[in-house]
Write a protein that holds these residues in place. Structure first.
Motif, PDB file in Angstrom:
ATOM      1  N   THR A 194      -7.763   2.976   3.639  1.00 22.28           N
ATOM      2  CA  THR A 194      -7.619   3.153   2.336  1.00 22.28           C
ATOM      3  C   THR A 194      -6.045   2.888   2.085  1.00 22.28           C
ATOM      4  O   THR A 194      -5.796   2.551   0.873  1.00 22.28           O
ATOM      5  CB  THR A 194      -7.974   4.616   2.079  1.00 22.28           C
ATOM      6  OG1 THR A 194      -7.563   5.389   2.971  1.00 22.28           O
ATOM      7  CG2 THR A 194      -9.277   4.699   1.758  1.00 22.28           C
ATOM      8  N   LEU A 195      -4.985   3.141   3.011  1.00 21.19           N
ATOM      9  CA  LEU A 195      -3.805   2.970   2.602  1.00 21.19           C
ATOM     10  C   LEU A 195      -3.407   1.448   2.505  1.00 21.19           C
ATOM     11  O   LEU A 195      -2.679   0.849   1.650  1.00 21.19           O
ATOM     12  CB  LEU A 195      -2.697   3.364   3.817  1.00 21.19           C
ATOM     13  CG  LEU A 195      -1.382   3.400   3.686  1.00 21.19           C
ATOM     14  CD1 LEU A 195      -1.034   4.265   2.580  1.00 21.19           C
ATOM     15  CD2 LEU A 195      -0.563   3.718   5.032  1.00 21.19           C
ATOM     16  N   LEU A 196      -4.282   0.673   3.225  1.00 26.96           N
ATOM     17  CA  LEU A 196      -3.977  -0.924   3.363  1.00 26.96           C
ATOM     18  C   LEU A 196      -4.529  -1.352   2.037  1.00 26.96           C
ATOM     19  O   LEU A 196      -3.983  -2.312   1.254  1.00 26.96           O
ATOM     20  CB  LEU A 196      -4.789  -1.512   4.392  1.00 26.96           C
ATOM     21  CG  LEU A 196      -4.196  -2.426   5.328  1.00 26.96           C
ATOM     22  CD1 LEU A 196      -2.972  -1.916   5.874  1.00 26.96           C
ATOM     23  CD2 LEU A 196      -5.117  -3.277   6.132  1.00 26.96           C
ATOM     24  N   ALA A 197      -5.620  -0.876   1.522  1.00 27.35           N
ATOM     25  CA  ALA A 197      -6.146  -1.252   0.141  1.00 27.35           C
ATOM     26  C   ALA A 197      -5.541  -1.057  -0.790  1.00 27.35           C
ATOM     27  O   ALA A 197      -5.423  -1.729  -1.988  1.00 27.35           O
ATOM     28  CB  ALA A 197      -7.678  -0.772   0.198  1.00 27.35           C
ATOM     29  N   PHE A 198      -4.827   0.341  -0.900  1.00 27.96           N
ATOM     30  CA  PHE A 198      -4.071   0.786  -1.826  1.00 27.96           C
ATOM     31  C   PHE A 198      -2.716   0.146  -1.872  1.00 27.96           C
ATOM     32  O   PHE A 198      -2.390  -0.413  -2.939  1.00 27.96           O
ATOM     33  CB  PHE A 198      -3.588   2.243  -1.650  1.00 27.96           C
ATOM     34  CG  PHE A 198      -2.478   2.844  -2.347  1.00 27.96           C
ATOM     35  CD1 PHE A 198      -1.522   2.975  -2.249  1.00 27.96           C
ATOM     36  CD2 PHE A 198      -3.283   3.136  -3.749  1.00 27.96           C
ATOM     37  CE1 PHE A 198      -0.548   3.469  -3.274  1.00 27.96           C
ATOM     38  CE2 PHE A 198      -2.242   3.610  -4.919  1.00 27.96           C
ATOM     39  CZ  PHE A 198      -0.839   3.911  -4.459  1.00 27.96           C
TER      40      PHE A 198
END
Lengths: 230, 306
Positions: A194-198
């Motif tokens: 989720t951090l990467l996508a964000f």
């Protein structure tokens, strides 16, 4: 005719929400597939690792490829990439944009499978039960065992009814320990994804937003042109 | 049909209710995720704290990021913040309002997770069973500190043979659960009071400025959405025109190469005009081949001459 035109317009104007819907359905299907799958650890020293890692990694690969297959824009991308130049230039930024947006959507279902597998814990328990730190967790008895014999006993931990090493290390302690590690890995994986996508989503307006808008427009144009021509 | 059109129009015009719906669903998903998650405390001295606090804090962080990813508003706020000034000034109050409203709504699902976790108590018991003072409980009182640590670490595991028959295990468990639930309810009460005060007191301070910032933040959001929709419409019309020009240029080429002059007079009558001069198999094949091998230029400003 009017009804058909309205639905057509809605789907065309909302191509993105349509693709997001497919993405969401595949993610749910991935979670459902895991719960329907009957995991059955072989409880043999070398086979455990292969089976556990296989169940962790092979279905996500299949789901990733399926994500590409189910995306209509794959053929648009392939055609745009392989066509001769003709009287119209080719824009590599547009091709990269199309590929990235398809890859991002195709990665959702595999990420869900890996997360669910790690959070459940059976896979990691099966794959790594022979690598347990017996000195730290064990009861300290039965010292004269060879490595091979030790691994053979530890490999049976996932199969409760076959496990005969209670004096060596309690089955419950081993299961809890490996499950804790597996769930920790699972949550870290979820957070990382989720951090990467964000970051991908939020850093884009900071760099080359204009180029992004251009690529998005022309990729949509290619898609429309193909559909109208057909 | 009318109903369908109305729902469509409502969804498209009222992006705020759609956003609220998404965050509501995310909060429900957070509850479902917790009930599906099989909490399994390791019952090993140093691992307990890491696991308990990890389950308390890592999923809310992931849920917050998920909330920021699922809707368009965070990207719109960031875009408005980072864009060059151009011919439109940037209003910091509007950007602040957009960011704060986005964060407030995205925080709902993480807060729901934290509160459910605390009210359930398993996490807290797992994380803090090792920090309890053993002297307070008879079953852990008269043993060495190392042994007490070992036994306390096993308290969350009811069926473990070391603590199964220990009468103080339940006492420690109940004590920690009491603290956990008290913390959970307190956090819930504080948050609700804060939300209540914020909602009621905000209009008391500069209501006109509030109306303005709300209007302009809504405007920015809708403007971006309509721009994207207009681009889609435009690309559709552009593609249509490009294809029509291509057919026209193919027709001209075929006319140039064809020596049958009678056809020129007879065409453009009724249905034949819809075929745009492409009337036999070879012409269709040539058209399709040209379409692939020589895509026409992206220029419909004049009829393209070949």
């Amino acid at each position: 005719m009017d009804k058909f035109r309205m639905i057509f317009q809605f789907l065309q104007s909302n191509q993105e929400s349509f693709m997001n819907g497919i993405c969401g359905i595949m993610a749910l299907a991935s979670a459902q597939m895991y719960s329907a799958f009957d995991f059955s650890c072989p409880c043999l020293p070398r086979y455990n690792l292969a089976y556990g890692l296989g169940v962790l990694l092979v279905p996500p690969l299949i789901l990733f490829l399926l994500g590409f297959v189910m995306n209509n824009n794959v053929s648009v991308l392939a055609e745009e990439w392989s066509r001769p130049r003709g009287r119209r230039g080719k824009d590599p930024a547009m091709l990269r944009y199309m590929f990235c947006s398809m890859a991002q959507r195709a990665l959702v279902a595999p990420a869900v499978w890996v997360s669910v597998t790690l959070l459940d814990g059976k896979c990691v328990l099966c794959a790594f039960c022979t690598a347990l730190p017996v000195e730290a967790l064990g009861n300290g008895s039965r010292p004269g065992l060879s490595d091979r014999e030790l691994r053979r006993i530890l490999a049976r931990i996932p199969c409760r009814e076959l496990y005969e090493g209670q004096e060596l290390i309690a089955g419950d302690v081993a299961v809890r320990y490996l499950r804790c590690i597996s769930q920790a890995l699972g949550w870290c994986f979820v957070l990382l994804v989720t951090l990467l996508a964000f970051l991908v989503r939020s850093l884009r307006p900071c760099f080359a937003q204009a180029a992004f808008l251009r690529s998005k427009y022309w990729s949509h144009y290619s898609d429309m042109e193909r559909r109208l021509f057909d | 049909m009318e109903r369908f059109r109305m729902i469509l129009q409502y969804l498209q015009s009222n992006s705020e209710s759609v956003t609220n719906g998404v965050y509501g669903l995310l909060a429900l998903a957070s509850v479902k995720l917790y009930s599906c998650f099989d909490f399994s405390c390791p019952c090993v001295p140093r691992y307990n704290e890491a696991y308990g606090l990890g389950v308390l804090l890592v999923p809310p962080a992931a849920l917050l990021l998920c909330g920021l990813l699922l809707t368009r508003q965070p990207a719109a706020a960031l875009h408005e913040w980072r864009r060059p000034r151009g011919r439109r000034a940037k209003d910091p109050a509007v950007i602040r309002y957009m960011c704060s409203s986005v964060l407030q709504r995205a925080m709902i699902a993480p807060v729901v997770w934290i509160i459910i976790t605390l009210l359930d108590g398993k996490c807290f018991i797992c994380a803090f069973s090792g920090s309890v003072d053993p002297e307070k409980f008879a079953g852990f009182a008269n043993i060495t500190p190392a042994q007490a640590q070992q036994l306390l670490a096993k308290v969350p595991c009811k069926d473990d043979e070391l603590v199964r028959n220990n009468m103080s295990r339940k006492a420690v468990s109940r004590y920690l659960r009491c603290w956990s639930q008290a913390l959970g309810w307190s956090i819930l009460l504080i948050l609700i009071i804060a939300a209540f005060l914020a909602r009621w007191l905000r209009p008391c301070f500069s209501p006109a400025a509030l109306l303005q910032t709300r209007y302009w933040s809504n405007y920015i959001d809708i403007e971006q959405k309509i721009f994207e929709e207009t681009c889609c419409e435009h690309s559709r019309h552009f593609a249509h025109q490009c294809i029509l020009h291509f057919f026209e240029s193919m027709r001209k080429e075929i006319q140039l190469h064809s020596f049958n002059l009678h056809r020129e007079e007879k065409e453009a009558e009724g249905e034949e005009s819809l075929l745009r001069g492409i009337t036999d198999q070879n012409q269709v094949n040539k058209l399709l081949q040209t379409w692939y091998y020589e895509k026409p230029p992206l220029d419909v400003s004049q009829v393209t001459q070949r």
